[in-house]
Structure formats: structure tokens, C-alpha cells
Design an enzyme around this catalytic site. Sequence first.
Site, PDB file in Angstrom:
ATOM      1  N   CYS A 263      18.356  11.481 -10.128  1.00 42.62           N
ATOM      2  CA  CYS A 263      18.587  10.251 -10.762  1.00 42.62           C
ATOM      3  C   CYS A 263      19.185  10.553 -12.154  1.00 42.62           C
ATOM      4  CB  CYS A 263      17.534   9.417 -10.816  1.00 42.62           C
ATOM      5  SG  CYS A 263      16.743   8.733  -9.241  1.00 42.62           S
TER       6      CYS A 263
ATOM      7  N   HIS B 197      18.452   3.842 -16.420  1.00 45.86           N
ATOM      8  CA  HIS B 197      18.489   4.194 -15.154  1.00 45.86           C
ATOM      9  C   HIS B 197      17.360   2.904 -14.563  1.00 45.86           C
ATOM     10  CE1 HIS B 197      17.713   5.609 -11.122  1.00 45.86           C
ATOM     11  NE2 HIS B 197      16.888   6.226 -11.233  1.00 45.86           N
TER      12      HIS B 197
ATOM     13  N   ASN C 124      17.274   1.078  -6.823  1.00 48.83           N
ATOM     14  CA  ASN C 124      17.442   2.455  -7.407  1.00 48.83           C
ATOM     15  C   ASN C 124      18.589   3.225  -6.706  1.00 48.83           C
ATOM     16  OD1 ASN C 124      17.274   4.952  -8.459  1.00 48.83           O
ATOM     17  ND2 ASN C 124      15.069   5.210  -8.290  1.00 48.83           N
TER      18      ASN C 124
HETATM   19  N1  ACO Z   1       4.212  -3.731  -0.654  1.00 53.45           N
HETATM   20  C1  ACO Z   1       3.056  -3.773  -0.682  1.00 53.45           C
HETATM   21  N2  ACO Z   1       2.130  -3.228  -1.391  1.00 53.45           N
HETATM   22  C2  ACO Z   1       2.207  -1.892  -1.436  1.00 53.45           C
HETATM   23  C3  ACO Z   1       3.665  -1.431  -1.460  1.00 53.45           C
HETATM   24  C4  ACO Z   1       4.580  -2.206  -1.094  1.00 53.45           C
HETATM   25  N3  ACO Z   1       6.167  -2.012  -0.838  1.00 53.45           N
HETATM   26  N4  ACO Z   1       3.603  -0.219  -1.824  1.00 53.45           N
HETATM   27  C5  ACO Z   1       2.506   0.277  -2.243  1.00 53.45           C
HETATM   28  N5  ACO Z   1       1.610  -0.786  -2.050  1.00 53.45           N
HETATM   29  C6  ACO Z   1      -0.027  -0.960  -2.511  1.00 53.45           C
HETATM   30  C7  ACO Z   1      -0.406   0.471  -2.594  1.00 53.45           C
HETATM   31  O1  ACO Z   1      -0.843   0.914  -1.283  1.00 53.45           O
HETATM   32  C8  ACO Z   1      -1.638   0.141  -3.496  1.00 53.45           C
HETATM   33  O2  ACO Z   1      -2.576  -0.630  -2.478  1.00 53.45           O
HETATM   34  P1  ACO Z   1      -4.319  -0.214  -2.676  1.00 53.45           P
HETATM   35  O3  ACO Z   1      -4.536  -0.470  -4.128  1.00 53.45           O
HETATM   36  O4  ACO Z   1      -4.931  -0.886  -1.481  1.00 53.45           O
HETATM   37  O5  ACO Z   1      -4.193   1.446  -2.631  1.00 53.45           O
HETATM   38  C9  ACO Z   1      -1.137  -0.912  -4.344  1.00 53.45           C
HETATM   39  O6  ACO Z   1       0.157  -1.647  -3.652  1.00 53.45           O
HETATM   40  C10 ACO Z   1      -0.920  -0.491  -5.487  1.00 53.45           C
HETATM   41  O7  ACO Z   1      -0.119   0.861  -5.447  1.00 53.45           O
HETATM   42  P2  ACO Z   1       0.399   1.227  -6.760  1.00 53.45           P
HETATM   43  O8  ACO Z   1       1.287   2.654  -6.375  1.00 53.45           O
HETATM   44  O9  ACO Z   1      -0.666   1.754  -7.738  1.00 53.45           O
HETATM   45  O10 ACO Z   1       1.356   0.623  -7.383  1.00 53.45           O
HETATM   46  P3  ACO Z   1       2.144   0.454  -8.809  1.00 53.45           P
HETATM   47  O11 ACO Z   1       2.015  -0.527  -9.428  1.00 53.45           O
HETATM   48  O12 ACO Z   1       2.027   1.970  -9.288  1.00 53.45           O
HETATM   49  O13 ACO Z   1       3.819   0.461  -8.313  1.00 53.45           O
HETATM   50  C11 ACO Z   1       5.856   1.807  -7.689  1.00 53.45           C
HETATM   51  C12 ACO Z   1       4.404   1.387  -7.304  1.00 53.45           C
HETATM   52  C13 ACO Z   1       6.655   0.684  -7.659  1.00 53.45           C
HETATM   53  C14 ACO Z   1       6.232   2.742  -6.838  1.00 53.45           C
HETATM   54  C15 ACO Z   1       5.539   2.409  -8.918  1.00 53.45           C
HETATM   55  O14 ACO Z   1       4.690   3.515  -9.119  1.00 53.45           O
HETATM   56  C16 ACO Z   1       6.762   3.022  -9.590  1.00 53.45           C
HETATM   57  O15 ACO Z   1       7.891   2.382  -9.620  1.00 53.45           O
HETATM   58  N6  ACO Z   1       6.752   4.309  -9.601  1.00 53.45           N
HETATM   59  C17 ACO Z   1       7.980   5.018 -10.095  1.00 53.45           C
HETATM   60  C18 ACO Z   1       8.921   5.301  -9.105  1.00 53.45           C
HETATM   61  C19 ACO Z   1      10.377   5.823  -9.391  1.00 53.45           C
HETATM   62  O16 ACO Z   1      10.929   5.274 -10.655  1.00 53.45           O
HETATM   63  N7  ACO Z   1      10.834   6.535  -8.626  1.00 53.45           N
HETATM   64  C20 ACO Z   1      12.263   6.889  -8.742  1.00 53.45           C
HETATM   65  C21 ACO Z   1      12.472   8.086  -9.434  1.00 53.45           C
HETATM   66  S1  ACO Z   1      14.272   8.416  -9.651  1.00 53.45           S
HETATM   67  C22 ACO Z   1      14.799   9.482  -8.495  1.00 53.45           C
HETATM   68  O17 ACO Z   1      14.929  10.915  -8.755  1.00 53.45           O
HETATM   69  C23 ACO Z   1      15.029   9.345  -7.074  1.00 53.45           C
END
Ligand code: ACO
Length: 337
Positions: free
Chosen positions: A114, A253, A283
Site C-alpha cells: 500500500c 492511504h 482499500n
Molecule cells: N463483520 C463482522 N464482524 C467482524 C468482521 C466483519 N467483517 N471482521 C471481524 N469481525 C469481528 C471479529 O471476529 C471480532 O469478534 P469477537 O470480538 O467476537 O472476536 C470483532 O469483530 C472485533 O474484531 P477486531 O479485529 O477487534 O475489530 P477491529 O475494530 O480491530 O476492526 C479491522 C477490524 C477493520 C480489520 C481493523 O483492525 C483494521 O482496519 N485494521 C487495519 C487493517 C489495514 O489497514 N490493513 C491494510 C494495510 S494496507 C496493505 O498493505 C494491504
Amino acid sequence: MGRRATITGWGTYLPDRVLTNHDLEHMVETSDEWIVARTGIRERRLAAPTETTTAMAAAAARQALATAGLGPDQLDLVIVATVTPDTLMPSTASLLQAELGASRAGAFDLAAACSGFVYALAVGAQFIAAGTAQTVLVVGVDALTRWVDFSDRSTCVLFGDGAGAVVLQATTADEGILSTVLGSDGTGAWSLYIDGFRELLSANGATPPKRPYMRMKGSEVFRFSVRVLGEAALEAIQQAGLQPQDIDLFIPHQANLRIIDAAAKRLGLPMEKVWVNIDRYGNTSAASVPICLAEAADAGALKPGMNVVLVAFGAGLAWAASVVRWGWQGVPGREAG
Ligand code: ACO
């Protein structure tokens, strides 16, 4: 004033097919409310088989050349930032160079996920500042949905496909790429990666045990990005001899609206100065920053003299930031975009 690179052309390509949060509700255990609240994403684009990485790059590049009023034979260098090439060999940049007819240009790919476009912008700007190139095409393109496991709700809701491109040209005016900051922390490499590659390579011709897919430890990447986005932007601003209040437009980003919000707060920037399109495209990896930049330019949000911050983070883990002073006054008799 020394010799610098300035942006004189820009273009984008986004696939036609839209995948909404409601579509995803039928594919995995998720909801539109969860995705919007946790990420800010409402829909994303999916590349069709004919919308190859090279084809998307070519469409964005042709627009960028047209905006700059240049022909492909005027390019000295083509740099393509991508981690989703159509094949590992040859490079997407060579395929693109042939597709455009940029017969004089050298061509290579740059892999920094990214952060790839901002890395490639820094490289292209260095070639121009050093006097070894006059005109450089920099493309950010990715089709990460080809590597997404659509049964994994923790990744499949986040990503979309697309391309963005800019043309860099030499200038001695007080504009262009003022600073660049590049960083990496490979100790976090396995927070965001494509699995199954080792198995694929060691299968030695036998059927590999599984198809490679992208995997992510979302909360680790989240914590890293909240910290690094603001820090890298601040470093680039200081390197340019500026203060956060001198920034007219912040282009981060587009990975998660909560990460963008946190970085804007860190810099004390109001959201009116932050470009956001994550709701429409999710993204798009290396394409995310140049798509935002092109949208802002086409919307007339960029005026000559404005200071713009570009900042990205992602797999590596890696990050990159740049301050650009917008200089485009318009090619006489032509409209932007
Ligand atoms: N729908 C519903 N529930 C979900 C989903 C979904 N799509 N995905 C995860 N959950 C659940 C999890 O299982 C968890 O449930 P639990 O509490 O029963 O275990 C709960 O939601 C909370 O999960 P978290 O992972 O703690 O949620 P968080 O608030 O951290 O959000 C997210 C997750 C959106 C992925 C976040 O962590 C994030 O944006 N991280 C950064 C990702 C990123 O930027 N990646 C790209 C980098 S760029 C590149 O190089 C490709």
C-alpha cells in the site's frame, strides 16, 4: 531554486463492477453496519478477468499523459508500484511500456504494497532531481481482490481494485515534490502477508496443498498504522520546512476511516482538509493515494501553491510520506482530467 519533480498529469481507472456491503452480507457473516462503523467502507470495485493489472495501469496512464499534454514517446522512465502483477516475469512496467508505446522509456516495478505509490513517487522524483530523467510516469495499481479469501470476513470486506497514475516533469519553479520519507519495520512482516507461497515453491511441480491468500492480523496493523501515519506525515512536513498548519490538503492511504481520523487529529487538521473516498472504493492498496490525488485535482480542490501531504502504510510493514507543492497551472487551451 534547485531542480525538482512536479506533477503535471494524473489519471485513474476503476473497474465497473461494484461490490456493496450488502452483497458481502450474502457471502460471509457480516453486516453493512459493522463494516461502515469499523472501517468507513460502503462499497468497493472488483476487477473483471479482462481488467488485468496492466490494463488498469494503461487506462490510468493514458489519462495522466493526456492531462499533461504529453505523448508516450516523451517518457524517460515508467515505474509501476504493485504487489499484484499479472505475472512475476516480465514486470508490469515493461508490459505497460509496450502497451503505451513509450519506446524511449526504461521500466521497472516497485513492490511496497500500500505504500508503493508514495515510494515510487520518491524514486521518480530522485531521478528527476538528479538530472537523469526529465519525464517520469509513476503508476500505483493493485487488484488485491484476486488474493482475497472471500470466506474470510476479517479481510474480504476491506479491499478493492483500481489504478492511479501521475506524470512527473522537471521544474525549477518553487513547486513539486518538497520532501519524501520512506520507512520499514520488517519485524512486523507477518502481520499482513500472502500465505501458501512457501508451500507453492516447495511443491516442486506437485500440486500445492493450498492456494495462496492474503492473511492479516487486523488489530496489529491497526495499532501500527495509527502511530505511523501521523508520525511519517509530520516528518515529511518538517523536512519540507513547514508546520502542520501550512498543509492545505492531507491525502492519506484509504485503509480505515478510523486510522485516517486519528492521523488528522494527531496533526491538528480539520476533516475538511482531508481527502476521503474510502466509502466508495475501500482499500485499493498502491492505487489509493493517486486515485485520491487525481480526484482532488479533477474536483478543483488543488490550486497552485497549495501544500499537499501524501502518506501511506501497509504490508512490509512499510510506510512513506511526501509533501508536494501543487504547481499545475493548466496546459493552455486544455482542461484537467
Ligand atoms: N463483520 C463482522 N464482524 C467482524 C468482521 C466483519 N467483517 N471482521 C471481524 N469481525 C469481528 C471479529 O471476529 C471480532 O469478534 P469477537 O470480538 O467476537 O472476536 C470483532 O469483530 C472485533 O474484531 P477486531 O479485529 O477487534 O475489530 P477491529 O475494530 O480491530 O476492526 C479491522 C477490524 C477493520 C480489520 C481493523 O483492525 C483494521 O482496519 N485494521 C487495519 C487493517 C489495514 O489497514 N490493513 C491494510 C494495510 S494496507 C496493505 O498493505 C494491504
